[in-house]
Design a protein around this motif. Structure first.
Motif, PDB file in Angstrom:
ATOM      1  N   TYR A 114     -58.771 -11.519 -26.190  1.00 40.81           N
ATOM      2  CA  TYR A 114     -59.637 -10.441 -25.719  1.00 40.81           C
ATOM      3  C   TYR A 114     -59.663 -10.353 -23.972  1.00 40.81           C
ATOM      4  O   TYR A 114     -59.652 -11.707 -23.287  1.00 40.81           O
ATOM      5  N   ASN A 115     -60.075  -9.670 -23.229  1.00 36.62           N
ATOM      6  CA  ASN A 115     -60.296  -9.524 -21.976  1.00 36.62           C
ATOM      7  C   ASN A 115     -61.867  -9.971 -21.671  1.00 36.62           C
ATOM      8  O   ASN A 115     -62.539  -9.872 -22.861  1.00 36.62           O
ATOM      9  N   ALA A 116     -62.128 -10.218 -20.622  1.00 35.01           N
ATOM     10  CA  ALA A 116     -63.612 -10.707 -20.388  1.00 35.01           C
ATOM     11  C   ALA A 116     -64.353  -9.417 -20.586  1.00 35.01           C
ATOM     12  O   ALA A 116     -65.749  -9.589 -21.178  1.00 35.01           O
ATOM     13  N   ASP A 117     -64.189  -8.070 -20.901  1.00 37.62           N
ATOM     14  CA  ASP A 117     -64.944  -7.268 -20.947  1.00 37.62           C
ATOM     15  C   ASP A 117     -64.835  -6.789 -22.508  1.00 37.62           C
ATOM     16  O   ASP A 117     -65.518  -5.748 -23.009  1.00 37.62           O
ATOM     17  N   GLY A 118     -64.278  -7.796 -23.374  1.00 38.76           N
ATOM     18  CA  GLY A 118     -64.193  -7.518 -24.805  1.00 38.76           C
ATOM     19  C   GLY A 118     -63.201  -6.595 -25.424  1.00 38.76           C
ATOM     20  O   GLY A 118     -62.958  -6.524 -26.515  1.00 38.76           O
ATOM     21  N   ASP A 119     -62.304  -5.788 -24.241  1.00 44.15           N
ATOM     22  CA  ASP A 119     -61.377  -5.177 -24.872  1.00 44.15           C
ATOM     23  C   ASP A 119     -60.142  -5.984 -25.175  1.00 44.15           C
ATOM     24  O   ASP A 119     -59.903  -7.122 -24.690  1.00 44.15           O
ATOM     25  N   PRO A 120     -59.186  -5.589 -26.055  1.00 45.77           N
ATOM     26  CA  PRO A 120     -57.850  -6.316 -26.516  1.00 45.77           C
ATOM     27  C   PRO A 120     -57.163  -6.939 -25.264  1.00 45.77           C
ATOM     28  O   PRO A 120     -57.063  -6.084 -24.279  1.00 45.77           O
ATOM     29  N   GLY A 121     -56.751  -8.329 -25.029  1.00 47.02           N
ATOM     30  CA  GLY A 121     -56.240  -8.647 -24.094  1.00 47.02           C
ATOM     31  C   GLY A 121     -54.561  -8.603 -24.186  1.00 47.02           C
ATOM     32  O   GLY A 121     -54.116  -8.186 -25.035  1.00 47.02           O
ATOM     33  N   TRP A 122     -53.954  -9.199 -23.212  1.00 46.06           N
ATOM     34  CA  TRP A 122     -52.485  -8.926 -23.187  1.00 46.06           C
ATOM     35  C   TRP A 122     -51.744  -9.647 -24.507  1.00 46.06           C
ATOM     36  O   TRP A 122     -50.617  -9.216 -24.616  1.00 46.06           O
TER      37      TRP A 122
END
Length: 146
Positions: A114-122
């Motif tokens: 996950y990214n820092a904003d909670g969205d799926p990461g790379w």
């Protein structure tokens, strides 16, 4: 001119379809992960059974986490967060309610999921598959069945 406009429209339309498909796939994966997480717990009431399951849980965490255990006591098994991305690390918790029923659960995590904003990461897809496998296999490993 009409050809360029048509091409631009087609690109935008294909991009929207691709985004919708990706969002749907991530939603489905999140549902699968939630199901795996809900099943990654075992309840016990007899102290000897709970201690045996907790010992098996410690072994499982050690085997399935890329980082070593940094803290283990009667309530928590923690591993360090890995320096590398895309690697699963596992924690376990043991709680006991007032009636004496204990619940032992694990949680797989993956750096880059996950990214820092909670969205799926790379590394979302790769991580999700690994975390789901760790959490799904737990009950069978400790002898609680599926």
């Amino acid at each position: 001119m009409n050809g360029r406009l048509l091409l631009a429209f087609a690109v935008v339309w294909l991009g929207a379809c691709s985004t919708e498909a990706r969002v749907a796939m991530q939603r489905d994966t999140e549902i699968q992960l939630e199901t795996a997480r809900a099943g990654a717990a075992v309840s016990c009431s007899a102290r000897a059974d709970c201690d045996r399951i907790w010992d098996m849980t410690k072994r499982y965490v050690s085997q399935r986490s890329v980082t070593p255990i940094r803290r283990a006591d009667d309530a928590v098994i923690e591993t360090a967060e890995p320096h590398s991305f895309g690697a699963v690390y596992v924690w376990a918790v043991r709680t006991t309610d007032p009636s004496g029923l204990s619940t032992i659960s694990i949680k797989g995590m993956c750096r880059g999921m996950y990214n820092a904003d909670g969205d799926p990461g790379w590394l979302y897809t790769r991580c999700a598959q690994q975390v789901q496998a760790v959490e799904t296999d737990f009950r069978a490993f400790v002898g609680a069945g599926a």
